[in-house]
Design a protein around this motif. Structure first.
Motif, PDB file in Angstrom:
ATOM      1  N   ARG A   1       0.802  -1.181   0.087  1.00 54.97           N
ATOM      2  CA  ARG A   1      -0.090   0.010  -0.064  1.00 54.97           C
ATOM      3  C   ARG A   1       0.701   1.312  -0.017  1.00 54.97           C
ATOM      4  O   ARG A   1       0.503   2.160  -0.841  1.00 54.97           O
ATOM      5  N   GLU A   2       1.926   1.239   0.796  1.00 52.35           N
ATOM      6  CA  GLU A   2       2.820   2.634   0.984  1.00 52.35           C
ATOM      7  C   GLU A   2       3.754   2.588  -0.269  1.00 52.35           C
ATOM      8  O   GLU A   2       3.914   3.701  -0.797  1.00 52.35           O
ATOM      9  N   LEU A   3       4.223   1.391  -0.799  1.00 52.43           N
ATOM     10  CA  LEU A   3       5.006   1.504  -2.200  1.00 52.43           C
ATOM     11  C   LEU A   3       4.013   2.064  -3.335  1.00 52.43           C
ATOM     12  O   LEU A   3       4.730   2.671  -4.123  1.00 52.43           O
ATOM     13  N   ARG A   4       2.661   1.600  -3.179  1.00 53.66           N
ATOM     14  CA  ARG A   4       1.828   2.044  -4.535  1.00 53.66           C
ATOM     15  C   ARG A   4       1.749   3.711  -4.334  1.00 53.66           C
ATOM     16  O   ARG A   4       1.777   4.220  -5.332  1.00 53.66           O
ATOM     17  N   ARG A   5       1.868   4.108  -3.187  1.00 58.54           N
ATOM     18  CA  ARG A   5       1.616   5.509  -2.973  1.00 58.54           C
ATOM     19  C   ARG A   5       2.899   6.102  -3.486  1.00 58.54           C
ATOM     20  O   ARG A   5       3.032   7.342  -4.069  1.00 58.54           O
ATOM     21  N   LEU A   6       4.131   5.696  -3.394  1.00 62.19           N
ATOM     22  CA  LEU A   6       5.361   6.181  -3.879  1.00 62.19           C
ATOM     23  C   LEU A   6       5.445   5.916  -5.359  1.00 62.19           C
ATOM     24  O   LEU A   6       6.315   6.930  -5.917  1.00 62.19           O
ATOM     25  N   ARG A   7       5.252   5.001  -5.821  1.00 63.51           N
ATOM     26  CA  ARG A   7       5.188   4.761  -7.321  1.00 63.51           C
ATOM     27  C   ARG A   7       4.418   5.801  -8.062  1.00 63.51           C
ATOM     28  O   ARG A   7       3.426   5.973  -7.940  1.00 63.51           O
ATOM     29  N   GLY A   8       5.272   6.396  -9.190  1.00 63.86           N
ATOM     30  CA  GLY A   8       4.368   7.289  -9.785  1.00 63.86           C
ATOM     31  C   GLY A   8       4.743   8.932  -9.432  1.00 63.86           C
ATOM     32  O   GLY A   8       4.468   9.720  -9.913  1.00 63.86           O
ATOM     33  N   ASP A   9       5.000   8.797  -7.964  1.00 64.26           N
ATOM     34  CA  ASP A   9       4.706  10.002  -7.249  1.00 64.26           C
ATOM     35  C   ASP A   9       6.369  10.454  -6.882  1.00 64.26           C
ATOM     36  O   ASP A   9       7.050  11.291  -7.684  1.00 64.26           O
ATOM     37  N   GLN A  10       7.106   9.556  -6.062  1.00 63.42           N
ATOM     38  CA  GLN A  10       8.376   9.764  -5.632  1.00 63.42           C
ATOM     39  C   GLN A  10       9.404   9.063  -6.907  1.00 63.42           C
ATOM     40  O   GLN A  10      10.488   9.401  -6.922  1.00 63.42           O
ATOM     41  N   MET A  11       8.901   7.867  -7.196  1.00 63.27           N
ATOM     42  CA  MET A  11       9.879   7.275  -8.073  1.00 63.27           C
ATOM     43  C   MET A  11       8.911   6.752  -9.043  1.00 63.27           C
ATOM     44  O   MET A  11       7.752   6.264  -9.244  1.00 63.27           O
ATOM     45  N   SER A  12       9.441   6.634 -10.577  1.00 62.97           N
ATOM     46  CA  SER A  12       8.661   6.144 -11.721  1.00 62.97           C
ATOM     47  C   SER A  12       9.628   5.454 -12.571  1.00 62.97           C
ATOM     48  O   SER A  12      11.016   5.443 -12.655  1.00 62.97           O
ATOM     49  N   MET A  13       8.964   4.576 -13.230  1.00 63.40           N
ATOM     50  CA  MET A  13       9.699   3.650 -14.219  1.00 63.40           C
ATOM     51  C   MET A  13       9.233   3.445 -15.413  1.00 63.40           C
ATOM     52  O   MET A  13       8.151   3.637 -15.933  1.00 63.40           O
ATOM     53  N   ILE A  14      10.433   3.478 -16.500  1.00 63.88           N
ATOM     54  CA  ILE A  14       9.941   3.481 -18.019  1.00 63.88           C
ATOM     55  C   ILE A  14      10.566   2.198 -18.485  1.00 63.88           C
ATOM     56  O   ILE A  14      11.373   1.719 -18.255  1.00 63.88           O
ATOM     57  N   PHE A  15       9.594   1.304 -18.945  1.00 64.72           N
ATOM     58  CA  PHE A  15       9.593  -0.134 -19.234  1.00 64.72           C
ATOM     59  C   PHE A  15      10.081  -0.109 -20.775  1.00 64.72           C
ATOM     60  O   PHE A  15       9.619   0.797 -21.533  1.00 64.72           O
ATOM     61  N   GLN A  16      10.743  -1.082 -20.996  1.00 63.30           N
ATOM     62  CA  GLN A  16      11.267  -1.412 -22.274  1.00 63.30           C
ATOM     63  C   GLN A  16      10.263  -1.435 -23.470  1.00 63.30           C
ATOM     64  O   GLN A  16      10.337  -1.167 -24.402  1.00 63.30           O
ATOM     65  N   ASP A  17       9.152  -2.113 -23.151  1.00 63.88           N
ATOM     66  CA  ASP A  17       8.000  -2.185 -24.280  1.00 63.88           C
ATOM     67  C   ASP A  17       6.798  -1.295 -23.572  1.00 63.88           C
ATOM     68  O   ASP A  17       5.885  -1.832 -23.033  1.00 63.88           O
TER      69      ASP A  17
END
Ligand SMILES: Nc1ncnc2c1ncn2[C@@H]1O[C@H](COP(=O)(O)OP(=O)(O)OP(=O)(O)O)[C@@H](O)[C@H]1O
Ligand SMILES: [Mg+2]
Length: 266
Positions: free
Chosen positions: A81-97
């Motif tokens: 739940r906490e990681l979901r809040r951080l993803r997109g906000d504090q940290m983001s990832m761009i995937f290969q595809d």
């Protein structure tokens, strides 16, 4: 000020029929604010697993040891739940595809808006304006019109731009780009690399850039980590690693670089 990301002795273990297997072993590196660190290594060396561990997105069954701290806060073992809040906000990832990480049934605008509304401002009207601005920022022509298009209506390079817009819309501190240009042809690849470098500079985001191509790393990263079969065989400033590789494997990678550096950094 402290480092943005500190990875210490990260080990990732998968259960297999032959017992537990470490796919990443004792990997340590840091990403300063406003820095790009490159991770390079052949297929299967653990590059994606390392980034998924940072994002809290490892497949079920994977176990981690060690420490991953973002802005001083431990990420390993944090509730989802906490990681979901951080993803997109504090940290983001761009995937290969980008096609597999965009939803084909929603317009790209809606997907960027959702990301923004989840973390920032719930208002629809603001979110739409922000989505159009984000598309303009990544150099997509006619953003007011394109915002209402679906992923399949974009070329591969344009979709990667959309992914970058979505990853950066909340202004994360950390951006992880996992082979973001592998699926693209060389000219588009160079454009996307330049775009990422420009955006990183203007926004002050720390970046982890993953590739199997050392030539790409040399054009974008200040520090380099070389992985081989889950182990860290080299870590240092790009200058150190390129001038005096300590490991035969790195030397071999360097020898196999085609001379495209000039084109990429032009
Ligand atoms: N679900 C899983 N269970 C067990 N092992 C896995 C699983 N997923 C990946 N692996 C193993 O983990 C290792 C590291 O994989 P990873 O995807 O991180 O490699 P990579 O460096 O990103 O390679 P590529 O350049 O091909 O993307 C590989 O040996 C792979 O076989
Ligand atoms: Mg990978």
């Amino acid at each position: 000020m402290s480092d943005l990301l500190v990875v210490e002795d990260l080990t990732i273990t998968f259960p297999t029929t032959r017992g537990p297997v470490d796919v990443v072993k004792d990997v340590s590196f840091t990403v300063g604010r406003d820095e790009t660190v490159g991770i390079v290594g052949e297929s299967g060396s653990g590059k994606s697993m390392t980034s998924l561990a940072i994002m809290g997105l490892l497949p079920k069954g994977a176990r981690t040891r060690g420490s991953v701290r973002l802005d001083g806060a431990e990420l390993l073992g944090r509730p989802d739940r906490e990681l979901r809040r951080l993803r997109g906000d504090q940290m983001s990832m761009i995937f290969q595809d980008p096609l597999s990480s965009l939803n084909p049934y929603y317009t790209v605008g809606l997907q960027i808006e959702e990301m923004y509304r989840a973390h920032r401002d719930k208002s629809r009207r603001n979110a739409r304006r922000v989505a159009i601005e984000a598309l303009a920022q990544v150099g997509l022509p006619e953003p007011e019109r394109r915002v209402d298009h679906y992923p399949h209506q974009f070329s591969g390079g344009q979709r990667q731009r959309v992914m970058i817009a979505m990853a950066l819309v909340c202004g994360p501190k950390l951006l992880i780009a996992d082979e973001p240009t592998t699926a693209l042809d060389v000219t588009v690849q160079a454009q996307i690399l330049r775009l990422l470098a420009d955006l990183r500079r203007s926004s002050g985001t720390g970046m982890v850039f993953i590739t199997h191509d050392l030539a790409v790393i040399s054009s974008i990263a200040t520090r380099v980590l070389v992985l081989r079969r889950g182990e860290q065989v080299e870590y240092g400033t790009a200058e150190q690693v390129f001038a005096e590789p300590r490991h035969d494997y790195t030397r071999m990678l360097l020898d196999s670089i085609p001379r495209i550096d000039d084109e990429v950094s032009a």
